[in-house]
Design a protein around this motif. Structure first.
Motif, PDB file in Angstrom:
ATOM      1  N   ASP A 244      -4.181  18.970  33.807  1.00 38.65           N
ATOM      2  CA  ASP A 244      -3.179  20.169  33.870  1.00 38.65           C
ATOM      3  C   ASP A 244      -1.960  19.510  34.482  1.00 38.65           C
ATOM      4  O   ASP A 244      -2.420  19.726  36.087  1.00 38.65           O
ATOM      5  CB  ASP A 244      -4.427  20.567  34.619  1.00 38.65           C
ATOM      6  CG  ASP A 244      -3.583  22.763  34.709  1.00 38.65           C
ATOM      7  OD1 ASP A 244      -2.765  22.543  33.933  1.00 38.65           O
ATOM      8  OD2 ASP A 244      -3.683  23.263  35.221  1.00 38.65           O
ATOM      9  N   ALA A 245      -1.134  18.896  34.184  1.00 37.70           N
ATOM     10  CA  ALA A 245       0.132  19.156  35.390  1.00 37.70           C
ATOM     11  C   ALA A 245       0.964  18.993  34.144  1.00 37.70           C
ATOM     12  O   ALA A 245       1.579  18.947  33.206  1.00 37.70           O
ATOM     13  CB  ALA A 245       0.129  17.732  35.571  1.00 37.70           C
ATOM     14  N   PRO A 246       2.125  20.592  35.419  1.00 35.88           N
ATOM     15  CA  PRO A 246       3.228  21.002  34.047  1.00 35.88           C
ATOM     16  C   PRO A 246       4.084  19.539  34.112  1.00 35.88           C
ATOM     17  O   PRO A 246       4.240  19.251  34.736  1.00 35.88           O
ATOM     18  CB  PRO A 246       3.172  22.163  34.536  1.00 35.88           C
ATOM     19  CG  PRO A 246       2.948  21.959  36.289  1.00 35.88           C
ATOM     20  CD  PRO A 246       1.852  20.779  36.356  1.00 35.88           C
ATOM     21  N   GLY A 247       4.799  20.401  32.849  1.00 32.66           N
ATOM     22  CA  GLY A 247       6.114  19.928  32.253  1.00 32.66           C
ATOM     23  C   GLY A 247       6.203  17.796  32.515  1.00 32.66           C
ATOM     24  O   GLY A 247       7.087  17.069  32.229  1.00 32.66           O
ATOM     25  N   VAL A 248       4.679  17.672  32.148  1.00 31.40           N
ATOM     26  CA  VAL A 248       4.047  16.528  31.735  1.00 31.40           C
ATOM     27  C   VAL A 248       3.915  16.407  30.358  1.00 31.40           C
ATOM     28  O   VAL A 248       2.515  17.019  30.201  1.00 31.40           O
ATOM     29  CB  VAL A 248       3.977  15.182  32.378  1.00 31.40           C
ATOM     30  CG1 VAL A 248       4.713  15.138  33.760  1.00 31.40           C
ATOM     31  CG2 VAL A 248       2.670  15.401  33.121  1.00 31.40           C
ATOM     32  N   ALA A 249       3.739  15.123  29.654  1.00 33.17           N
ATOM     33  CA  ALA A 249       2.796  14.798  27.979  1.00 33.17           C
ATOM     34  C   ALA A 249       1.933  13.388  28.543  1.00 33.17           C
ATOM     35  O   ALA A 249       2.994  12.348  28.105  1.00 33.17           O
ATOM     36  CB  ALA A 249       3.916  15.225  27.384  1.00 33.17           C
ATOM     37  N   LEU A 250       0.589  13.227  28.563  1.00 37.54           N
ATOM     38  CA  LEU A 250      -0.186  12.416  29.450  1.00 37.54           C
ATOM     39  C   LEU A 250      -0.679  11.558  27.610  1.00 37.54           C
ATOM     40  O   LEU A 250      -1.111  10.724  28.186  1.00 37.54           O
ATOM     41  CB  LEU A 250      -0.755  12.491  30.219  1.00 37.54           C
ATOM     42  CG  LEU A 250      -0.346  13.823  31.001  1.00 37.54           C
ATOM     43  CD1 LEU A 250      -1.731  13.165  32.421  1.00 37.54           C
ATOM     44  CD2 LEU A 250       0.848  11.934  31.846  1.00 37.54           C
ATOM     45  N   THR A 251      -1.068  12.869  27.053  1.00 35.63           N
ATOM     46  CA  THR A 251      -1.124  11.820  25.890  1.00 35.63           C
ATOM     47  C   THR A 251      -0.116  11.450  24.871  1.00 35.63           C
ATOM     48  O   THR A 251       0.801  11.432  24.882  1.00 35.63           O
ATOM     49  CB  THR A 251      -1.869  13.171  24.266  1.00 35.63           C
ATOM     50  OG1 THR A 251      -0.789  14.484  23.506  1.00 35.63           O
ATOM     51  CG2 THR A 251      -3.048  14.119  25.584  1.00 35.63           C
ATOM     52  N   TRP A 252      -0.427  10.881  23.521  1.00 36.39           N
ATOM     53  CA  TRP A 252       0.723  10.120  22.502  1.00 36.39           C
ATOM     54  C   TRP A 252       1.428  11.282  22.348  1.00 36.39           C
ATOM     55  O   TRP A 252       2.643  10.557  21.553  1.00 36.39           O
ATOM     56  CB  TRP A 252      -0.153   9.542  21.512  1.00 36.39           C
ATOM     57  CG  TRP A 252      -1.292  10.345  20.242  1.00 36.39           C
ATOM     58  CD1 TRP A 252      -1.766  11.105  19.973  1.00 36.39           C
ATOM     59  CD2 TRP A 252      -0.266  10.210  18.882  1.00 36.39           C
ATOM     60  NE1 TRP A 252      -2.197  11.170  19.093  1.00 36.39           N
ATOM     61  CE2 TRP A 252      -0.783  10.819  18.568  1.00 36.39           C
ATOM     62  CE3 TRP A 252       1.217  10.139  18.329  1.00 36.39           C
ATOM     63  CZ2 TRP A 252      -0.384  11.841  16.123  1.00 36.39           C
ATOM     64  CZ3 TRP A 252       1.351  10.878  17.059  1.00 36.39           C
ATOM     65  CH2 TRP A 252       0.328  11.043  16.090  1.00 36.39           C
ATOM     66  N   MET A 253       1.288  12.416  21.865  1.00 35.51           N
ATOM     67  CA  MET A 253       2.231  13.693  21.870  1.00 35.51           C
ATOM     68  C   MET A 253       2.870  13.562  22.878  1.00 35.51           C
ATOM     69  O   MET A 253       3.050  14.623  23.421  1.00 35.51           O
ATOM     70  CB  MET A 253       1.447  14.409  20.788  1.00 35.51           C
ATOM     71  CG  MET A 253       0.620  14.039  19.401  1.00 35.51           C
ATOM     72  SD  MET A 253       0.268  15.860  18.776  1.00 35.51           S
ATOM     73  CE  MET A 253       0.120  14.552  17.517  1.00 35.51           C
ATOM     74  N   ASP A 254       3.840  12.992  22.906  1.00 38.20           N
ATOM     75  CA  ASP A 254       4.495  13.036  24.734  1.00 38.20           C
ATOM     76  C   ASP A 254       5.982  13.127  24.490  1.00 38.20           C
ATOM     77  O   ASP A 254       6.598  13.199  25.014  1.00 38.20           O
ATOM     78  CB  ASP A 254       4.370  11.610  25.008  1.00 38.20           C
ATOM     79  CG  ASP A 254       4.603  10.480  24.776  1.00 38.20           C
ATOM     80  OD1 ASP A 254       5.329  10.831  22.752  1.00 38.20           O
ATOM     81  OD2 ASP A 254       4.907   9.360  24.452  1.00 38.20           O
ATOM     82  N   ALA A 255       6.582  13.730  23.544  1.00 37.00           N
ATOM     83  CA  ALA A 255       7.869  14.457  23.521  1.00 37.00           C
ATOM     84  C   ALA A 255       7.729  14.836  24.347  1.00 37.00           C
ATOM     85  O   ALA A 255       7.626  16.379  24.575  1.00 37.00           O
ATOM     86  CB  ALA A 255       8.247  14.670  21.975  1.00 37.00           C
ATOM     87  N   VAL A 256       9.039  15.009  24.953  1.00 33.46           N
ATOM     88  CA  VAL A 256       9.200  16.697  26.236  1.00 33.46           C
ATOM     89  C   VAL A 256      10.944  16.602  25.575  1.00 33.46           C
ATOM     90  O   VAL A 256      11.634  15.633  25.899  1.00 33.46           O
ATOM     91  CB  VAL A 256       9.298  16.138  27.460  1.00 33.46           C
ATOM     92  CG1 VAL A 256       9.899  16.767  28.970  1.00 33.46           C
ATOM     93  CG2 VAL A 256       7.424  15.507  27.529  1.00 33.46           C
ATOM     94  N   VAL A 257      11.096  17.828  25.581  1.00 36.70           N
ATOM     95  CA  VAL A 257      12.699  18.283  25.636  1.00 36.70           C
ATOM     96  C   VAL A 257      13.022  19.404  26.312  1.00 36.70           C
ATOM     97  O   VAL A 257      12.696  20.282  26.828  1.00 36.70           O
ATOM     98  CB  VAL A 257      12.950  19.456  24.687  1.00 36.70           C
ATOM     99  CG1 VAL A 257      14.163  19.949  24.116  1.00 36.70           C
ATOM    100  CG2 VAL A 257      12.730  18.178  23.279  1.00 36.70           C
TER     101      VAL A 257
END
Length: 708
Positions: free
Chosen positions: A464-477
């Motif tokens: 649980d960490a906001p603003g990051v994507a830690l799995t392979w589905m890691d797109a951040v906009v």
């Protein structure tokens, strides 16, 4: 682009350097050029030589053979109209011609660690000189002599960007006998030194800028799409019918070895590469992995009709396709100077090496292909950099720190270590790596960064960490993950279960080899892992969604269930140890086959989902939003096949290899497999044109086709 054939070709050198372009010889990307040198392997990739603009002077006039697209929309000159044939094997070859003349050009990038250094990278001496170079050979046929003129177009810029004219940017040149030394000077900052050699002809200094080359693929991707290139001068050579000439571009201040450069230089280097690949993959020897008694052979020339459907002619023999897959796999395995060991490029042109991608690709790239020492070296390197229970997702250049922005790289490391150990029975390596497995377990139990921890209520792994994507589905906009997946993702917990099963097995093996006291400790650890695995298996059933007959994608931190139909459920069913029943696995795969499966891989989201995006198009923001919202990922065909073989043992695989193999042989980047495809038909290839885990996962299963 009219009738231009913009399918691509790719050459690599085992150090991160590459050369790339199109069939029609037009440059459509910032990543098209003949020498992108990895000055800090595999990073620091710098465009040095864009291309040689060729023209042929005959008795009745001058014929321009180049093809350039300009920002104005013009295509000038239009040498592609004289292009008669293109061949990809063993090296890219173009043939231009008319009734009374023909000119061929071949391009080759030699392996950068030298002919005497094998590709396991583990025996690379400290003083081994890295070689970044490209060779170009021309051969002329005609009824009369001709003058070939080659204008040199160069740059000095990072491979992600474009070069722009500046009054402060100049290129120094030093002309020697059949050699030209070059270096950029940008407002006092010196660029990368390199040099050009040629086997015959004369060089004429004639410096000028060519402004506003258009890069149509970058336009399509919503990125900067104009480039200026500098030409310091041109080569002229008189060619009699049957004559050849060779050009070499190479990183470094100059070549004072006095070793002659000729067409045989080119041929020897090509043969050396064929020998290197033959030794690695034991071509000519029968192997259980599917290789057969075949020689490295050419295919028929590639069709020059890009707007027709991919050829419906019969595919080559499966053994030939297998050999081409092995050759493609070698392009991704490279040497990283900062760790003095092997790594893998995730994809060409723009990706670097990534932990998750490497570990998923490792079985296909190294274990199936019998390159066990490379597999071992990669696993050892990642294990060495384990910190706070996390395996790095990316290595920096020299002097930097690894990046630990992943929850699954660690779990894929354990899963892949297990696959390696089962294949090799290398229990000494297990004993070396087991303390790292133990450290990972302890870190997850007590909690580590990103609030990655084992939930004491159900023993599932959560974060649980906001603003990051830690799995392979890691797109951040704009700082917001497109698919946040915080909490307990299904494939993460399936990996966690498999990791506990592996740890239990390994502790048992080591306990049998240890002394009495150590053996007792290890036996107790094995028992603890087993008990926890059983608890996790029981808790995994919380992911079952009876209404959908599928697995929830994520159990969120507030205990809500995400019921989107994604391929992560298929990944969860494909691992070495599976915590789901045969009935549930069967139902999941039935739905996945109906809604996610395409001829090129699995969609990342079911089409009837309101968030589904069927086309991966537009600028970087639009593409990032579509990346995991329906886009097809070809690497996922591997997990699907493994899961299908587990839960549908007596049913035929609902997948036809032919479309994907035609893509591999003659579409996008000829001789490799694209990263992604549109979710909507006709599933146009998108993203990186050559992707490591795409090729690797096909290799893991296409070997069964070769054996059949």
């Amino acid at each position: 682009m009219g009738d231009l054939d913009i399918r691509e070709w790719l050459l690599t050198n085992g150090l991160g350097s590459f050369a790339s372009g199109t069939v029609s010889d037009i440059r459509t990307r910032s990543y098209h050029g003949w020498l992108f040198a990895a000055t800090n392997p595999p990073s620091g990739r710098t465009l040095l030589m864009s291309h040689l603009e060729a023209s042929l002077e005959l008795a009745d006039g001058v014929i321009a053979l180049g093809t350039n697209f300009w920002a104005s929309g013009q295509i000038q000159p239009q040498g592609y109209k004289l292009l008669r044939a293109f061949e990809i094997n063993p090296v890219p070859q173009w043939i231009w011609g008319e009734q009374d003349w023909q000119l061929s050009r071949e391009i080759f990038m030699p392996y950068g660690l030298g002919a005497k250094v094998e590709a396991d990278f583990l025996k690379v001496p400290d003083q081994t000189p890295f070689s970044h170079r490209v060779l170009i050979k021309y051969c002329y046929q005609g009824k009369d002599a001709a003058v070939l003129k080659l204008r040199l177009l160069i740059g000095d810029r990072d491979f992600h960007h474009q070069q722009k004219y500046s009054s402060q940017l100049e290129f120094w040149e030093l002309v020697k006998k059949e050699q030209l030394c070059l270096q950029a000077n940008n407002a006092g900052e010196l660029g990368t030194p390199w040099h050009l050699r040629w086997s015959k002809g004369s060089y004429e200094s004639s410096g000028m800028w060519y402004w506003n080359y258009g890069l149509s693929e970058e336009t399509r991707r919503g990125l900067a799409d104009k480039e200026d290139l500098y030409s310091p001068g041109y080569l002229s050579v008189v060619l009699e019918p049957g004559d050849t000439m060779t050009v070499e571009a190479k990183l470094g201040v100059g070549d004072d070895t006095n070793i002659a450069l000729d067409c045989e230089t080119f041929n020897r280097e090509v043969l050396a590469e064929e020998k290197r690949l033959s030794q690695i993959f034991a071509w000519g020897e029968k192997k259980d992995s599917g290789a057969s008694n075949i020689k490295f052979s050419s295919s028929p020339p590639i069709s020059l009709s890009p707007h027709l459907p991919i050829s419906s002619s019969p595919l080559p023999e499966k053994s030939v396709i297998w050999q081409k897959l092995l050759k493609a796999s070698d392009q991704f395995i490279v040497y990283r100077a900062s760790i003095a060991g092997p790594t893998t490029i995730a994809g060409y042109h723009w990706f670097n090496d990534w932990g998750r991608d490497t570990l998923i690709a490792l079985p296909g790239l190294t274990i199936v292909t019998g390159r066990f020492e490379i597999a071992k070296g990669l696993l050892r390197t990642f294990g060495h950099y384990c910190r706070q229970g996390l395996i790095p997702n990316a290595f920096p250049d020299i002097g930097g720190e690894p990046f630990y922005n992943s929850i699954d790289a660690t779990l894929w490391w354990i899963e892949t270590l297990g696959i390696y150990l089962e294949a090799t029975q290398d229990w000494e390596f297990l004993a070396e790596q087991y303390p790292i497995v133990r450290d990972i377990y302890k870190a997850f139990i007590r909690s580590t960064i990103y609030d990655i921890h084992v939930d004491s209520t159900d023993n599932l792994l959560s974060w649980d960490a906001p603003g990051v994507a830690l799995t392979w589905m890691d797109a951040v906009v704009e700082g917001v993950p497109v698919t946040p997946r915080r909490g307990k993702p299904v494939e993460i917990n399936a990996l966690w279960y498999s990791a506990l099963c592996w740890a239990s097995r390994w502790a048992e093996i080591l306990s049998e080899q240890a002394n009495d006291r150590e053996g007792v400790i290890l036996a107790k650890q094995a028992q603890r892992y087993t008990q926890q695995a059983q608890q996790v298996k029981k808790s995994l059933q919380k992911f079952w969604n009876p209404k959908a007959g599928y697995l929830y994608d994520t159990i969120e931190p507030d205990d809500r269930r995400n019921s989107q139909i994604r391929p992560n459920a298929v990944i969860a069913l494909s691992l070495s140890h599976c915590g789901f029943s045969a009935q549930k696995g069967y139902q999941v795969l039935e739905r996945a086959a109906k809604t996610l499966l395409t001829p090129y891989g699995l969609r990342s989201l079911e089409p009837n989902d309101p968030e589904y995006t069927g086309k991966y198009i537009g600028d970087s923001v639009s593409r990032d939003r579509a990346y995991h919202q329906g886009t097809v990922w070809s690497w996922l065909i591997g997990p699907f096949i493994r899961a299908w073989q587990r839960f549908h043992k007596n049913e035929a695989l609902p997948f036809d290899w032919e479309p994907l193999m035609r893509h591999f042989l003659s579409d996008a980047c000829i001789g490799s497999i694209s990263e992604i495809f549109d979710g909507d038909q006709p599933h146009a290839p998108k993203g990186a044109v050559a992707q490591a885990w795409s090729v690797a996962e096909v290799i893991r299963h296409y070997q069964d086709e070769v054996k059949s």
